[in-house]
Design an enzyme around this catalytic site. Structure first.
Site, PDB file in Angstrom:
ATOM      1  CB  ALA A   1      -0.923  -0.016   1.220  1.00  0.00           C
TER       2      ALA A   1
ATOM      3  CD  GLU B   1       6.702   9.060  -5.497  1.00  0.00           C
ATOM      4  OE1 GLU B   1       7.051   9.924  -4.691  1.00  0.00           O
ATOM      5  OE2 GLU B   1       7.110   7.887  -5.474  1.00  0.00           O
TER       6      GLU B   1
ATOM      7  CE  LYS C   1      13.097   0.920  -7.064  1.00  0.00           C
ATOM      8  NZ  LYS C   1      12.612   0.110  -8.143  1.00  0.00           N
TER       9      LYS C   1
ATOM     10  CB  VAL D   1       3.216   2.007  -7.018  1.00  0.00           C
ATOM     11  CG1 VAL D   1       2.538   1.207  -8.105  1.00  0.00           C
ATOM     12  CG2 VAL D   1       4.319   2.861  -7.620  1.00  0.00           C
TER      13      VAL D   1
ATOM     14  CB  CYS E   1      11.846   5.023  -9.746  1.00  0.00           C
ATOM     15  SG  CYS E   1      10.413   4.444  -8.841  1.00  0.00           S
TER      16      CYS E   1
ATOM     17  CG  PHE F   1      11.781  12.930  -5.327  1.00  0.00           C
ATOM     18  CD1 PHE F   1      11.877  12.896  -6.711  1.00  0.00           C
ATOM     19  CD2 PHE F   1      10.698  12.304  -4.727  1.00  0.00           C
ATOM     20  CE1 PHE F   1      10.912  12.259  -7.482  1.00  0.00           C
ATOM     21  CE2 PHE F   1       9.737  11.664  -5.486  1.00  0.00           C
ATOM     22  CZ  PHE F   1       9.842  11.646  -6.865  1.00  0.00           C
TER      23      PHE F   1
ATOM     24  CG  ASN G   1      11.922   4.823 -14.342  1.00  0.00           C
ATOM     25  OD1 ASN G   1      11.127   5.658 -14.772  1.00  0.00           O
ATOM     26  ND2 ASN G   1      11.679   4.101 -13.272  1.00  0.00           N
TER      27      ASN G   1
END
Ligand SMILES: NC(=O)c1ccc[n+]([C@@H]2O[C@H](COP(=O)([O-])OP(=O)(O)OC[C@H]3O[C@@H](n4cnc5c(N)ncnc54)[C@H](O)[C@@H]3O)[C@@H](O)[C@H]2O)c1
Length: 463
Positions: free
Chosen positions: A11, A166, A280, A14, A277, A339, A225
Site C-alpha cells: 500500500a 509522483e 535504483k 504505487v 526509482c 525530491f 526510467n
C-alpha cells in the site's frame, strides 16, 4: 475471466493510488489493498482524508469516493489473497545493500516473500500481476516459486509496470499515456492479458493499452526510467558548461526543445534527480547488462548516475565556495526537502545529499518543507550513516514556518520546486537575512532579476 475481486500487496506510493483509481473506475470490482505495515494501513483508513499516508494532489477525493464502497485497506493479507482472482504485487524493490550485487542489483526478497505467501494461501487459480518494477525475466522466478510450492492451482503471471510520476500520480493514472501489459503468448496467457485489459478498459482507450510478451514489458519499464534520467543528466552536464562559457542553460534547453525530435519536456537543469526509482532502476539495468557481459552497455548507463552524483556535490561545494570558503556555524536555510514538488516522498532527494555535505562543513541547516515531517528528514540523514543521530539533530533544525527558517540566514538553498516559494515576500526575507544575502536556486524557480533588484546575490544552476 471476469474479475470481481482484486488484491494488491503493498500500500505504498504505487499500490495505494493505483488501486484507488482502479476501484474508482470499476465500481463492480472489489479492490483490497494489503500491507504488513499497520501504521500505513491505519492512515489509509483514517477518516480525515488529510491524514492519508501519501500526499498526491486529488488522491483524497478518489479515496473518499471509493473507500468503503469497493476499495478496502487491510492488514489481512492471507484473506485478501484467498478472495481475489487477480493479485497485484506492488511491494518495494530497493537496491541490494548486501551480498552479491550490493549497491546495484534489485533486492527481490519482498517479491519472493509475496510469491511464497500467494503459493501457500491460494486454493483457486489466480492471475498474478507484477506492478513493482522488476529486472527483466523476474516473472520466470515468480512462476517457478508459484508452480513448485503452490497447492496445485494454476497461476498466470503478467507484467504491468506503473509509469505514474509522483506529484501527478492521480492525473497520470486517470489519463495514462499508455498502459503496458506483458504476458505469456499462450492461450492461457492471452486470456489473462485480456482480463487485465478489461480492468483498464473501463477508462483507458483500447489503443492506449499495449500488450507485449513478458520480457519486453519488464524491460520497457527499466528503459523508460533510464531514458528519463538520462535527459536530466544530459541537461545537467550542459549546465556546468553553460556556467563557464556564459551560455544560459534555460535558453539552450528552449532552443533544442523546439526540435520535434528532441521535444521540450524533461530539459530543466537542476541540482539533480531524486526519487525512489531513477537511480535504483538504472543501477539495476547496469547490473543486468554486466551480468550478460555487456560492459559497454553497462558503462554507458552508469554515466547517468555518475553525472547526477556530481551535480549534487557540485551544488553544495559551490555554496561553500561562494560563502567565502566556509559555512562553519553559518545558518543555511533549505526551502524544500521532498525530491520534487507535490509529494511528501523524500527517497534519494538531492536535499539529503546537499545537507550531508553542508553538515560535514559544520553548517547549521534549517529546513522548511510544506509536506515532509521532521521525523522523515532525520531518518533520511541517519540512513546515510555519515554521523550519529544526535549530531544530525544538532546540525539540522526543522521548522513549520518558512519565514522562521529564513530569518537571520546567511544563505538560502532552494531544493524542491514547490510553487509556494515563488509567492513569498522576498523583500521581507531579505530584510531579516545576514548580508550579503545569498540565494542558491537549485530548481530555477525564483525570479532571479527580481531578487537581484532587492539586493540578493543569486546563483541559478546553468547561468
Ligand atoms: N514510487 C514511484 O513513483 C514508482 C513509480 C513506478 C513504479 N514504482 C515501483 O513500484 C514498486 C513499489 O514502489 P512504492 O514507491 O510504492 O514503494 P513503497 O515502499 O512506497 O511501498 C511498498 C509497500 O509494500 C509493503 N510490503 C513489502 N513487502 C510486503 C509483503 N510481503 N506483504 C505486504 N506488504 C509488503 C511495504 O510495507 C510498503 O508499504 C517498486 O518496485 C517501484 O520501483 C514506483
Amino acid at each position: 475471466m471476469n474479475i470481481k475481486n482484486i488484491c494488491c500487496i503493498g500500500a505504498g506510493y504505487v499500490g495505494g493510488p493505483t488501486m484507488a483509481v482502479i476501484a474508482q473506475k470499476n465500481p463492480d470490482i472489489n479492490v483490497t489493498v494489503v500491507d504488513l505495515n499497520e501504521k500505513r494501513i491505519a492512515a489509509w483508513n483514517d477518516e480525515n482524508l488529510d491524514n492519508l499516508p501519501i500526499y498526491e494532489p486529488g488522491l483524497d477525493q478518489v479515496v473518499g469516493e471509493a473507500r468503503g464502497r469497493n476499495l478496502f485497506f487491510s492488514t489481512a493479507v492471507d484473506e485478501a489473497i484467498d478472495n481475489a482472482e487477480m493479485i497485484f504485487i506492488s511491494v518495494n524493490t530497493p537496491t541490494k545493500t548486501y551480498g552479491v550485487g550490493k549497491g546495484m542489483a534489485a533486492d527481490l526478497k519482498y517479491i519472493e516473500l509475496c510469491a511464497r505467501q500467494i503459493a501457500r494461501v491460494a486454493k483457486t487459480d489466480k492471475i498474478i500481476v507484477e506492478k513493482s518494477t522488476l529486472p527483466v525475466r523476474t516473472a520466470q522466478a515468480i512462476k517457478s516459486i508459484l508452480d513448485n510450492t503452490g497447492n496445485g492451482v494454476k497461476f498466470q503471471i503478467l507484467s504491468n509496470p506503473e509509469f505514474l510520476a509522483e506529484g501527478t500520480a492521480v492525473e497520470d493514472l486517470q489519463a495514462p499515456d499508455r498502459v503496458l501489459i506483458g504476458g505469456e503468448q499462450t492461450p492461457e496467457g492471452l486470456a489473462a492479458i485480456e482480463a487485465l485489459v478489461n480492468v483498464y478498459g473501463s477508462w483507458v482507450a483500447t489503443e492506449n493499452i499495449i500488450t507485449t510478451n513478458l520480457w519486453s514489458s519488464e524491460l520497457s519499464k527499466l528503459t523508460a526510467n533510464a531514458f528519463l534520467a538520462q535527459r536530466v543528466s544530459s541537461i545537467n552536464a550542459l549546465s556546468e558548461l553553460c556556467e563557464v562559457t556564459g551560455a544560459d542553460v534555460n535558453e539552450v534547453a528552449n532552443a533544442i526543445g523546439k526540435d520535434s525530435r528532441i521535444g521540450p519536456k524533461f530539459l530543466k537543469a537542476s541540482v539533480g534527480f531524486g526519487g525512489s526509482c531513477f537511480q535504483k532502476d538504472i543501477l539495476n539495468l547496469v547490473y543486468i547488462a554486466k551480468s550478460y557481459g555487456l560492459d559497454a552497455v553497462a558503462d554507458y548507463w552508469e554515466q547517468v548516475i555518475i553525472m547526477n552524483d556530481h551535480q549534487k556535490r557540485r551544488f553544495a561545494k559551490n555554496m561553500v565556495k561562494t560563502l567565502y570558503n566556509t559555512v562553519s556555524g553559518k545558518k543555511i536555510a533549505f526551502l524544500g526537502w521532498a525530491f520534487k514538488k507535490d509529494t511528501n516522498d523524500t527517497r534519494e532527494s538531492a536535499a539529503i545529499y546537499v545537507a550531508d555535505i553542508l553538515l560535514d562543513e559544520q553548517a547549521k541547516v534549517i529546513v522548511y518543507d510544506p509536506k515532509v515531517t521532521a521525523q522523515q528528514m532525520y531518518a533520511d540523514l541517519d540512513y546515510l550513516q555519515t554521523r550519529s543521530s544526535e549530531a544530525n539533530e544538532q546540525g539540522l533544525t526543522v521548522v513549520k514556518n518558512p519565514y522562521e527558517a529564513l530569518q537571520g540566514a546567511h544563505a538560502i538553498a532552494v531544493l524542491t520546486e514547490w510553487d509556494e516559494f515563488k509567492t513569498y515576500d522576498w523583500q521581507k526575507i531579505y530584510d531579516t537575512m545576514q548580508k550579503p544575502a545569498f540565494v542558491f536556486d537549485g530548481r530555477s524557480v525564483l525570479d532571479k532579476a527580481a531578487l537581484e533588484q532587492i539586493g540578493f546575490q543569486v546563483y541559478v544552476i546553468g547561468q
